[in-house]
Design an enzyme around this catalytic site. Structure first.
Site, PDB file in Angstrom:
ATOM      1  N   HIS A   1       0.818  -1.211   0.000  1.00  0.00           N
ATOM      2  CA  HIS A   1       0.000   0.000   0.000  1.00  0.00           C
ATOM      3  C   HIS A   1       0.854   1.265   0.000  1.00  0.00           C
ATOM      4  O   HIS A   1       0.474   2.276  -0.604  1.00  0.00           O
ATOM      5  CB  HIS A   1      -0.937  -0.002   1.211  1.00  0.00           C
ATOM      6  CG  HIS A   1      -2.107   0.896   1.040  1.00  0.00           C
ATOM      7  ND1 HIS A   1      -3.097   0.656   0.107  1.00  0.00           N
ATOM      8  CD2 HIS A   1      -2.434   2.065   1.642  1.00  0.00           C
ATOM      9  CE1 HIS A   1      -3.989   1.630   0.168  1.00  0.00           C
ATOM     10  NE2 HIS A   1      -3.614   2.496   1.094  1.00  0.00           N
TER      11      HIS A   1
ATOM     12  N   GLU B   1     -12.784  -8.479  -5.474  1.00  0.00           N
ATOM     13  CA  GLU B   1     -11.355  -8.652  -5.193  1.00  0.00           C
ATOM     14  C   GLU B   1     -11.065  -9.980  -4.508  1.00  0.00           C
ATOM     15  O   GLU B   1      -9.935 -10.256  -4.126  1.00  0.00           O
ATOM     16  CB  GLU B   1     -10.848  -7.486  -4.340  1.00  0.00           C
ATOM     17  CG  GLU B   1     -11.696  -7.206  -3.113  1.00  0.00           C
ATOM     18  CD  GLU B   1     -11.356  -5.885  -2.449  1.00  0.00           C
ATOM     19  OE1 GLU B   1     -10.229  -5.383  -2.639  1.00  0.00           O
ATOM     20  OE2 GLU B   1     -12.215  -5.354  -1.723  1.00  0.00           O
TER      21      GLU B   1
ATOM     22  N   ASP C   1      -5.880  -6.989  -4.887  1.00  0.00           N
ATOM     23  CA  ASP C   1      -6.220  -8.077  -3.977  1.00  0.00           C
ATOM     24  C   ASP C   1      -6.698  -9.312  -4.733  1.00  0.00           C
ATOM     25  O   ASP C   1      -6.467 -10.445  -4.283  1.00  0.00           O
ATOM     26  CB  ASP C   1      -7.282  -7.627  -2.975  1.00  0.00           C
ATOM     27  CG  ASP C   1      -6.669  -6.967  -1.742  1.00  0.00           C
ATOM     28  OD1 ASP C   1      -5.472  -7.207  -1.480  1.00  0.00           O
ATOM     29  OD2 ASP C   1      -7.371  -6.218  -1.048  1.00  0.00           O
TER      30      ASP C   1
ATOM     31  N   CYS D   1     -10.308  -0.816 -10.906  1.00  0.00           N
ATOM     32  CA  CYS D   1      -9.758   0.287 -10.106  1.00  0.00           C
ATOM     33  C   CYS D   1      -8.473  -0.109  -9.392  1.00  0.00           C
ATOM     34  O   CYS D   1      -8.012   0.614  -8.518  1.00  0.00           O
ATOM     35  CB  CYS D   1     -10.796   0.784  -9.096  1.00  0.00           C
ATOM     36  SG  CYS D   1     -11.352  -0.458  -7.932  1.00  0.00           S
TER      37      CYS D   1
END
Length: 592
Positions: free
Chosen positions: A198, A443, A467, A514
């Site tokens: 992240h 995901e 993910d 996304c």
């Protein structure tokens, strides 16, 4: 004395070049308070210090566990260093001295730490031993960790960073990146981390060059050392020479010129050569990215990560605070769509006030996170939904639910949203005429395989490729040791995406991508060919993706996707995409 250049290698996780002084996190920016305590407060102050020491030991153990994933030589080197730090926190001269000072001088723990470190440093210096002088750096680093844990939310790691600094640390957390101001911070590097973690995603979103997985970083860089950070090649150059500086400055000039060319695309639509328009939205990590999104020509926000409201604080934001933050961003979009994802904390993204909830999970990525947490703590979800619904009265909004795995979860969330809306209506609160669309984030492999059923209870889909890849391939995307195995072009991942897209199109609901995949021009033709007409990415990547789309023909993209989906070899898939990208006509002829 002239210093020779040193090159440290790692993983380039965010492209770009930056030149500036090193700012080693933990060596500046802490204003240490000093105050007297009474005899009756001594025991409590020692307990407070011991808690900070225990927390520091736990953090070091976590770093040791993560360091095991590094290559053997680096893992051993870092492990030895961390073991020494751990030992200093267990009955060492530092710990004993701090406890003694609290008792004898009746001062607070922070002041006692600072005094004890100063005393140890003076003793080491008087011995004239170069080995002991080097160990003093370790003592200071341990002391800074203790201070950070004692000061908690009052600590801002970058408070003393001069403009143009390059941050150096053992690990950069998402909470750290949330505090970074790109106008002040030029880039960052860390010992730990990988390209899909992240922190790396946030670096790309902020447009900051970043290099992670640099094994010898803390031993090779000192505060204020002049540095070049090269996010393309994954290198840190310490004390660069004239030739290296000249090359870096030329790269910076090239970057600036290229951004200028891409900015010219702002007012043009993302339309293929055969007149098929693709909606380009942005993923936002922080409110301050909104201006960059609009400047890039975004048609809306495809993913607002709401975690920023929960980071770097010891309490939880209330409904009014969340509403105010969301309303400001929605109004700032001037009528463009805002897709708000509900809270997704867990794994590496645990927010301070919620950290204890995931502490007992052996694998937080598979534990209590995202919508699981929201349904487990309905008051948390209800507060956030109330804030979103109130803010939705000021512009078009969609609500996106993360980590959905079942139809029941979507039904539960919809029921809660309707109940929250009724409660607000009874109070006379201003709401939009119609409740916002409720979408499922795809995901989890189970969600993709059940996409046809989920499409019946969802108003839209958003494919989270990060993910989805991680869970399909059972690979921790933040683990340096298996980073090369993380591949969104694995046939299994592509088939799950295709199944999701087909299910959405059949149900006549919008579907977007996304994840990081959407912002990578290597995959643009494939995503369009698979049927996606909405892509969401970091603002920095949008102009280049638009340029790519304007060079495509839909028929060719569909043909490429059909070819790719017949392949079972991921290496061959990547080659197909590379060949197609190299063969694509230049977009420069289609910018006017």
């Amino acid at each position: 004395m002239k210093r020779e250049p040193r090159i440290l290698s790692g993983i380039g996780v965010a492209p770009g070049i930056a030149i500036g002084p090193a700012f080693v996190i933990g060596t500046f920016g802490i204003s240490v308070p000093e105050y007297s305590i009474t005899a009756g407060q001594v025991a409590d102050e020692i307990t407070r210090f011991n808690h900070a020491a225990a927390q520091s030991r736990k953090q070091i153990k976590q770093l040791q566990n993560r360091a095991e994933a590094l290559p053997a030589g680096a893992a051993e080197e870092i492990s030895i260093l961390l073991e020494a730090h751990h030992a200093m926190l267990s009955g060492s001269r530092l710990v004993r001295g701090v406890e003694a000072l609290i008792k004898s001088s009746r001062i607070n723990a922070e002041a006692a730490i600072e005094r004890q470190i100063t005393e140890i440093g003076a003793n080491f210096a008087s011995m004239g031993d170069s080995y002991l002088a080097a160990r003093m750096a370790d003592v200071r680093e341990v002391g800074q960790r203790l201070l950070r844990n004692l000061l908690q939310q009052h600590y801002h790691p970058f408070a003393g960073a001069p403009a143009g600094s390059i941050l150096i640390s053992d690990e950069i957390t998402p909470a750290d990146t949330a505090l970074m101001d790109p106008k002040k911070i030029a880039g960052f590097a860390a010992v730990l981390g990988g390209p899909e973690g992240h922190a790396a995603i946030m670096a790309r979103a902020l447009g900051l060059p970043a290099v992670l997985g640099v094994a010898a970083l803390l031993q090779g860089v000192n505060p204020k050392d002049p540095i070049i950070i090269d996010g393309y090649r994954g290198e840190i150059i310490v004390y660069p020479n004239a030739v290296q500086l000249r090359a870096a400055r030329q790269m910076l000039q090239k970057q600036t010129a290229e951004r200028g060319k891409l900015r010219a695309l702002k007012r043009l639509s993302a339309t293929t050569r055969d007149q098929v328009t693709i909606d380009l939205h942005v993923n936002l990590e922080l409110p301050r990215e909104l201006d960059d999104a609009l400047d890039a020509g975004a048609q809306g926000v495809g993913l607002l990560r709401t975690e920023f409201m929960f980071m770097n604080r010891a309490d939880l934001p209330g409904e009014d605070e969340q509403y105010a933050a969301l309303r400001q961003m929605i109004e700032g979009l001037n009528g463009k769509i805002m897709t708000v994802r509900t809270l997704d904390v867990g794994g590496e993204k645990l927010a301070g006030a919620l950290a204890q909830l995931g502490a007992g999970s052996a694998n937080p990525a598979l534990g209590l996170r995202a919508i699981r947490l929201g349904l487990k703590m309905p008051e948390l979800l209800e507060t956030q939904l109330a804030a979103i619904l109130r803010a939705a009265a000021y512009g078009p909004v969609r609500i996106l639910i993360p980590m959905v795995s079942s139809v029941v979860q979507m039904q539960q969330v919809r029921h809660i949203m309707q109940q929250v809306a009724k409660r607000l209506q009874r109070k006379g609160v201003k709401l939009p005429p119609k409740l916002p669309p409720l979408g499922a984030m795809i995901e989890i492999p189970g969600a993709a395989l059940a996409a046809d059923a989920l499409a019946q209870v969802s108003d839209f889909f958003a494919i989270g490729s990060n993910d989805l890849t991680q869970y399909t391939l059972a690979i921790d995307r933040g683990d340096e040791q298996v980073a090369e195995l993380y591949n969104p072009m694995h046939p299994a991942v592509l088939r799950l995406m295709q199944f999701t897209i087909v299910a959405a199109l059949r149900a006549r609901i919008p579907v977007s991508a996304c994840g990081e995949l959407a912002g990578d021009t290597n995959y643009t033709a494939l995503l369009v060919g698979l049927g996606l007409r909405e892509l969401s990415m970091s603002p920095a990547r949008l102009p280049r993706v638009k340029q790519k789309i304007r060079s495509l023909e839909l028929a060719s993209a569909i043909g490429l996707a059909e070819h790719v989906m017949t392949e079972s070899d991921e290496t061959q898939i990547i080659k197909l995409l590379k060949d197609a990208s190299n063969a694509a006509p230049s977009a420069r002829r289609h910018t006017h």
